[in-house]
Scaffold this motif. Structure first.
Motif, PDB file in Angstrom:
ATOM      1  N   ASP A  15       0.863  -1.180   0.000  1.00 11.33           N
ATOM      2  CA  ASP A  15       0.000   0.000   0.000  1.00 11.33           C
ATOM      3  C   ASP A  15       0.901   1.232   0.000  1.00 11.33           C
ATOM      4  O   ASP A  15       1.660   1.445   0.945  1.00 11.33           O
ATOM      5  N   TYR A  31       1.307  -3.710   4.869  1.00  9.90           N
ATOM      6  CA  TYR A  31       0.006  -3.600   4.209  1.00  9.90           C
ATOM      7  C   TYR A  31       0.193  -4.009   2.744  1.00  9.90           C
ATOM      8  O   TYR A  31       0.673  -3.225   1.932  1.00  9.90           O
ATOM      9  N   LYS A  33      -1.166  -4.925  -0.864  1.00  9.88           N
ATOM     10  CA  LYS A  33      -2.308  -4.627  -1.732  1.00  9.88           C
ATOM     11  C   LYS A  33      -2.579  -5.856  -2.596  1.00  9.88           C
ATOM     12  O   LYS A  33      -1.654  -6.492  -3.072  1.00  9.88           O
ATOM     13  N   SER A  35      -4.675  -7.499  -6.028  1.00 11.74           N
ATOM     14  CA  SER A  35      -4.869  -7.030  -7.400  1.00 11.74           C
ATOM     15  C   SER A  35      -6.207  -6.346  -7.648  1.00 11.74           C
ATOM     16  O   SER A  35      -6.287  -5.443  -8.474  1.00 11.74           O
ATOM     17  N   LYS A  37     -10.433  -5.618  -5.648  1.00 14.48           N
ATOM     18  CA  LYS A  37     -11.291  -5.779  -4.476  1.00 14.48           C
ATOM     19  C   LYS A  37     -11.882  -7.183  -4.446  1.00 14.48           C
ATOM     20  O   LYS A  37     -12.461  -7.654  -5.411  1.00 14.48           O
ATOM     21  N   ASP A  63     -13.433  -3.690   3.242  1.00 18.20           N
ATOM     22  CA  ASP A  63     -12.497  -3.022   2.339  1.00 18.20           C
ATOM     23  C   ASP A  63     -12.100  -3.951   1.197  1.00 18.20           C
ATOM     24  O   ASP A  63     -12.182  -3.590   0.027  1.00 18.20           O
ATOM     25  N   LEU A  65      -9.244  -4.958   0.061  1.00 15.33           N
ATOM     26  CA  LEU A  65      -8.130  -4.573  -0.813  1.00 15.33           C
ATOM     27  C   LEU A  65      -6.741  -4.754  -0.212  1.00 15.33           C
ATOM     28  O   LEU A  65      -5.764  -4.782  -0.956  1.00 15.33           O
ATOM     29  N   PHE A  66      -6.639  -4.856   1.115  1.00 13.12           N
ATOM     30  CA  PHE A  66      -5.326  -4.895   1.744  1.00 13.12           C
ATOM     31  C   PHE A  66      -5.231  -6.008   2.771  1.00 13.12           C
ATOM     32  O   PHE A  66      -6.112  -6.172   3.609  1.00 13.12           O
TER      33      PHE A  66
END
Length: 133
Positions: A15, A31, A33, A35, A37, A63, A65-66
């Motif tokens: 991130d 964190y 990330k 690819s 959501k 979220d 995403l992470f």
């Protein structure tokens, strides 16, 4: 999200808003990330698998995403990343298998008159016949 899109979920980097930093505390927050959501149920599966493998990693289902985790030393980052990649891969496989099972169950429950009553019973018997040996 389509099942086809799930199979390409992977860790794509860090991130940029929360880069790893050496601090006074004896750990480094990471964190990662992914690819794109992920659906909440995929995240739940990821969290379950990570917990079973005793990894200190989570992904927030709201979220999606992470992946959040931590290590004590910088040299621990690469082995943790390798472990997380395996969890992501397992999560993809589990999610796809679960979706396909739900689809099969929904198809079996369909209200198609051909699958109900005596005709349905006959159809199931015919489908179960073994013609080899």
């Amino acid at each position: 999200m389509l099942v086809e899109g799930i199979s390409d979920i992977k860790i794509s980097g860090m991130d940029p808003a929360r880069p790893p930093r050496i601090r006074k505390e004896p750990y480094i927050d990471l964190y990662f990330k992914i690819s794109h959501k992920a659906p909440a149920s995929w995240c739940d599966g990821f969290n379950r698998i990570a917990s079973e493998r005793q990894l200190k990693a989570k992904i927030d289902p709201s979220d999606g995403l992470f992946i959040v985790t931590w290590v004590r030393k910088p040299e621990d980052i690469e082995p943790v990343l390798t472990s997380l990649k395996a969890v992501v891969s397992s999560s993809n496989e589990d999610y796809i298998a679960r979706i396909e099972a739900e689809r099969r169950a929904a198809a079996a429950r369909s209200s198609d008159p051909e699958n109900e009553g005596e005709q349905g019973r006959l159809n199931r018997i015919i489908a179960g016949l073994k013609f080899d040996a």
